[in-house]
Write a protein that holds these residues in place. Structure first.
Motif, PDB file in Angstrom:
ATOM      1  N   SER A 130       2.515  14.499  -4.407  1.00  0.00           N
ATOM      2  CA  SER A 130       3.501  13.689  -5.128  1.00  0.00           C
ATOM      3  C   SER A 130       4.829  13.724  -4.377  1.00  0.00           C
ATOM      4  O   SER A 130       5.260  14.789  -3.916  1.00  0.00           O
ATOM      5  CB  SER A 130       3.698  14.249  -6.538  1.00  0.00           C
ATOM      6  OG  SER A 130       4.955  13.891  -7.058  1.00  0.00           O
ATOM      7  N   LEU A 186       2.077   1.864  -3.499  1.00  0.00           N
ATOM      8  CA  LEU A 186       0.986   2.437  -4.303  1.00  0.00           C
ATOM      9  C   LEU A 186       0.806   3.925  -3.996  1.00  0.00           C
ATOM     10  O   LEU A 186       0.611   4.739  -4.910  1.00  0.00           O
ATOM     11  CB  LEU A 186      -0.319   1.694  -4.027  1.00  0.00           C
ATOM     12  CG  LEU A 186      -0.583   0.411  -4.818  1.00  0.00           C
ATOM     13  CD1 LEU A 186      -1.888  -0.228  -4.347  1.00  0.00           C
ATOM     14  CD2 LEU A 186      -0.654   0.692  -6.311  1.00  0.00           C
ATOM     15  N   LYS A 237      -7.804   8.556  -3.256  1.00  0.00           N
ATOM     16  CA  LYS A 237      -8.792   7.602  -2.748  1.00  0.00           C
ATOM     17  C   LYS A 237      -8.685   7.437  -1.235  1.00  0.00           C
ATOM     18  O   LYS A 237      -9.699   7.407  -0.529  1.00  0.00           O
ATOM     19  CB  LYS A 237      -8.615   6.248  -3.446  1.00  0.00           C
ATOM     20  CG  LYS A 237      -9.665   5.213  -3.039  1.00  0.00           C
ATOM     21  CD  LYS A 237      -9.484   3.925  -3.826  1.00  0.00           C
ATOM     22  CE  LYS A 237      -8.340   3.095  -3.266  1.00  0.00           C
ATOM     23  NZ  LYS A 237      -8.243   1.758  -3.912  1.00  0.00           N
ATOM     24  N   ASP A 248      -0.403  16.451  -8.648  1.00  0.00           N
ATOM     25  CA  ASP A 248      -0.878  16.164  -7.302  1.00  0.00           C
ATOM     26  C   ASP A 248       0.091  16.788  -6.293  1.00  0.00           C
ATOM     27  O   ASP A 248       1.290  16.498  -6.310  1.00  0.00           O
ATOM     28  CB  ASP A 248      -0.955  14.644  -7.133  1.00  0.00           C
ATOM     29  CG  ASP A 248      -1.310  14.214  -5.716  1.00  0.00           C
ATOM     30  OD1 ASP A 248      -1.724  15.077  -4.922  1.00  0.00           O
ATOM     31  OD2 ASP A 248      -1.171  13.024  -5.425  1.00  0.00           O
ATOM     32  N   LYS A 298       3.008   6.012  -2.973  1.00  0.00           N
ATOM     33  CA  LYS A 298       4.126   6.765  -3.538  1.00  0.00           C
ATOM     34  C   LYS A 298       3.961   6.966  -5.036  1.00  0.00           C
ATOM     35  O   LYS A 298       4.250   8.039  -5.570  1.00  0.00           O
ATOM     36  CB  LYS A 298       5.446   6.024  -3.293  1.00  0.00           C
ATOM     37  CG  LYS A 298       6.011   6.160  -1.916  1.00  0.00           C
ATOM     38  CD  LYS A 298       7.492   5.784  -1.909  1.00  0.00           C
ATOM     39  CE  LYS A 298       7.761   4.505  -2.694  1.00  0.00           C
ATOM     40  NZ  LYS A 298       9.179   4.255  -2.899  1.00  0.00           N
ATOM     41  N   ASP A 299       3.494   5.920  -5.714  1.00  0.00           N
ATOM     42  CA  ASP A 299       3.522   5.910  -7.181  1.00  0.00           C
ATOM     43  C   ASP A 299       2.245   6.402  -7.839  1.00  0.00           C
ATOM     44  O   ASP A 299       2.277   6.829  -8.994  1.00  0.00           O
ATOM     45  CB  ASP A 299       3.818   4.486  -7.683  1.00  0.00           C
ATOM     46  CG  ASP A 299       5.203   3.997  -7.272  1.00  0.00           C
ATOM     47  OD1 ASP A 299       6.041   4.838  -6.899  1.00  0.00           O
ATOM     48  OD2 ASP A 299       5.434   2.781  -7.321  1.00  0.00           O
ATOM     49  N   LYS A 300       1.112   6.339  -7.148  1.00  0.00           N
ATOM     50  CA  LYS A 300      -0.175   6.588  -7.808  1.00  0.00           C
ATOM     51  C   LYS A 300      -0.944   7.723  -7.121  1.00  0.00           C
ATOM     52  O   LYS A 300      -1.366   7.592  -5.981  1.00  0.00           O
ATOM     53  CB  LYS A 300      -1.037   5.316  -7.783  1.00  0.00           C
ATOM     54  CG  LYS A 300      -0.387   4.098  -8.432  1.00  0.00           C
ATOM     55  CD  LYS A 300      -0.224   4.275  -9.931  1.00  0.00           C
ATOM     56  CE  LYS A 300       0.358   3.013 -10.560  1.00  0.00           C
ATOM     57  NZ  LYS A 300       0.582   3.183 -12.024  1.00  0.00           N
ATOM     58  N   SER A 301      -1.169   8.804  -7.859  1.00  0.00           N
ATOM     59  CA  SER A 301      -1.957   9.904  -7.300  1.00  0.00           C
ATOM     60  C   SER A 301      -3.394   9.462  -7.049  1.00  0.00           C
ATOM     61  O   SER A 301      -4.038   9.943  -6.113  1.00  0.00           O
ATOM     62  CB  SER A 301      -1.931  11.104  -8.239  1.00  0.00           C
ATOM     63  OG  SER A 301      -2.493  10.783  -9.497  1.00  0.00           O
ATOM     64  N   ARG A 302      -3.889   8.550  -7.860  1.00  0.00           N
ATOM     65  CA  ARG A 302      -5.252   8.046  -7.669  1.00  0.00           C
ATOM     66  C   ARG A 302      -5.392   7.382  -6.303  1.00  0.00           C
ATOM     67  O   ARG A 302      -6.415   7.540  -5.617  1.00  0.00           O
ATOM     68  CB  ARG A 302      -5.596   7.043  -8.770  1.00  0.00           C
ATOM     69  CG  ARG A 302      -7.013   6.469  -8.674  1.00  0.00           C
ATOM     70  CD  ARG A 302      -7.308   5.579  -9.853  1.00  0.00           C
ATOM     71  NE  ARG A 302      -6.386   4.454  -9.918  1.00  0.00           N
ATOM     72  CZ  ARG A 302      -6.359   3.557 -10.916  1.00  0.00           C
ATOM     73  NH1 ARG A 302      -7.203   3.685 -11.930  1.00  0.00           N
ATOM     74  NH2 ARG A 302      -5.501   2.568 -10.899  1.00  0.00           N
ATOM     75  N   GLU A 303      -4.367   6.649  -5.883  1.00  0.00           N
ATOM     76  CA  GLU A 303      -4.397   5.992  -4.579  1.00  0.00           C
ATOM     77  C   GLU A 303      -4.359   7.029  -3.452  1.00  0.00           C
ATOM     78  O   GLU A 303      -5.035   6.888  -2.435  1.00  0.00           O
ATOM     79  CB  GLU A 303      -3.213   5.032  -4.457  1.00  0.00           C
ATOM     80  CG  GLU A 303      -3.230   4.159  -3.203  1.00  0.00           C
ATOM     81  CD  GLU A 303      -4.323   3.088  -3.236  1.00  0.00           C
ATOM     82  OE1 GLU A 303      -4.563   2.471  -2.181  1.00  0.00           O
ATOM     83  OE2 GLU A 303      -4.926   2.857  -4.311  1.00  0.00           O
ATOM     84  N   ARG A 304      -3.572   8.076  -3.650  1.00  0.00           N
ATOM     85  CA  ARG A 304      -3.501   9.132  -2.640  1.00  0.00           C
ATOM     86  C   ARG A 304      -4.849   9.835  -2.505  1.00  0.00           C
ATOM     87  O   ARG A 304      -5.296  10.152  -1.396  1.00  0.00           O
ATOM     88  CB  ARG A 304      -2.394  10.128  -2.989  1.00  0.00           C
ATOM     89  CG  ARG A 304      -0.988   9.534  -2.888  1.00  0.00           C
ATOM     90  CD  ARG A 304       0.078  10.604  -2.963  1.00  0.00           C
ATOM     91  NE  ARG A 304       0.194  11.222  -4.284  1.00  0.00           N
ATOM     92  CZ  ARG A 304       0.968  10.773  -5.259  1.00  0.00           C
ATOM     93  NH1 ARG A 304       1.693   9.677  -5.083  1.00  0.00           N
ATOM     94  NH2 ARG A 304       1.031  11.410  -6.410  1.00  0.00           N
ATOM     95  N   SER A 333       0.826  -1.207   0.000  1.00  0.00           N
ATOM     96  CA  SER A 333       0.000   0.000   0.000  1.00  0.00           C
ATOM     97  C   SER A 333       0.859   1.255   0.000  1.00  0.00           C
ATOM     98  O   SER A 333       0.506   2.260  -0.635  1.00  0.00           O
ATOM     99  CB  SER A 333      -0.942  -0.008   1.199  1.00  0.00           C
ATOM    100  OG  SER A 333      -0.235   0.150   2.417  1.00  0.00           O
TER     101      SER A 333
END
Length: 273
Positions: A165, A26, A36, A162, A28-34, A23
């Motif tokens: 980021s 994720l 969400k 983001d 770190k790498d995905k703005s969508r995860e941040r 997690s």
């Protein structure tokens, strides 16, 4: 070694396959995860301390004793009660964005940067506005300058990146956490500035006045566009005064963060700081 008192309970994570490790990667790498989860990853003692000082909520603290100096874990938990996780050196290498972060990381709760949350203590606020900034390095440099000059707010119109980021957090050297930041559309920010009777100064080449000839002592917003296209027409239509930094060489523009720094510190000079 890290100072870790016995009355503090910590989980031990030594496998890169652990769900928490996955997690974090994720996040770190995905703005969508941040977006969400409402969480982001902070790294290093200084970064975490600045975030806590800025009112951010610490949810999970991760540390690797082998990589930490004489830092007390308790220093990060005085005002909150986070989950504490000890990780192995190999796991830390997997989840760290940088190699020099003192063996300590945190999952923190992001803030709501709606314009309605912006407030001013000063009757003559100085505001930096950036329209559609995209490069993390430029955003980070703008935030560093804003912190150095103690501007009253940084407003970002139509953001392309983001804010949480890892590259922006790193390039801002933690100043993401020290500035009051608002985010909105160009129309929303123009309306916010006009409602608060803050004069709009647009950095633009046309119909412009030399910046040193302008009076920034009243409530002022210094508005910067992108290096490639400048400001959109909406800003120019609502500008109280376009301003320019005269160039003496062959080019007609500078890096946006350099230009912002020149304008901001001229405003601060006029204000006696």
């Amino acid at each position: 070694m890290a100072i870790f008192t016995m009355n503090m309970e910590a989980k031990l994570v030594s496998s890169a396959q652990n769900p928490l490790v996955k997690s974090i990667i994720l996040l770190k790498d995905k703005s969508r995860e941040r977006r969400k989860t409402g969480l982001f990853v902070g790294e290093g003692q200084r970064e975490i301390e600045l975030a806590l000082k800025g009112g951010y909520v610490l949810k999970t603290l991760l540390f690797c004793p082998e990589l930490m100096g004489p830092t007390s874990i308790e220093a990060f938990t005085k005002t909150t009660n986070p989950e504490i996780v000890q990780v192995s050196e190999s796991v830390y290498g997997k989840i760290a964005h940088r190699g020099t972060t003192e063996g300590v990381m945190a999952l923190m709760q992001s803030k709501n940067h709606a314009l309605k949350n912006i407030s001013f203590e000063s009757k003559t606020p100085l505001v930096l506005v950036a329209e559609a900034p995209e490069k993390p390095g430029n955003i980070g440099a703008l935030l560093r300058t804003a912190d150095a000059a103690a501007v009253d707010a940084v407003l970002i119109a139509n953001p392309k990146s983001d804010l949480y980021s890892p590259n922006i957090i790193r390039s801002s050297v933690g100043c993401l956490f020290t500035n009051q930041i608002g985010v909105g559309t160009t129309d929303e920010i123009i309306d916010f500035l006009q409602t608060n009777q803050i004069k709009i100064y647009c950095a633009a080449l046309t119909a412009s006045k030399n910046y040193v000839e302008c009076d920034f002592k009243a409530a002022s917003a210094l508005v910067m566009g992108t290096e490639a296209t400048g400001l959109t027409e909406k800003w120019l239509q609502n500008s109280g005064q376009n301003i320019i930094i005269p160039m003496q060489g062959e080019i007609d523009s500078m890096n946006v963060s350099v230009s912002a720094a020149i304008l901001i510190f001229e405003a601060k000079r006029q204000r006696g700081f």
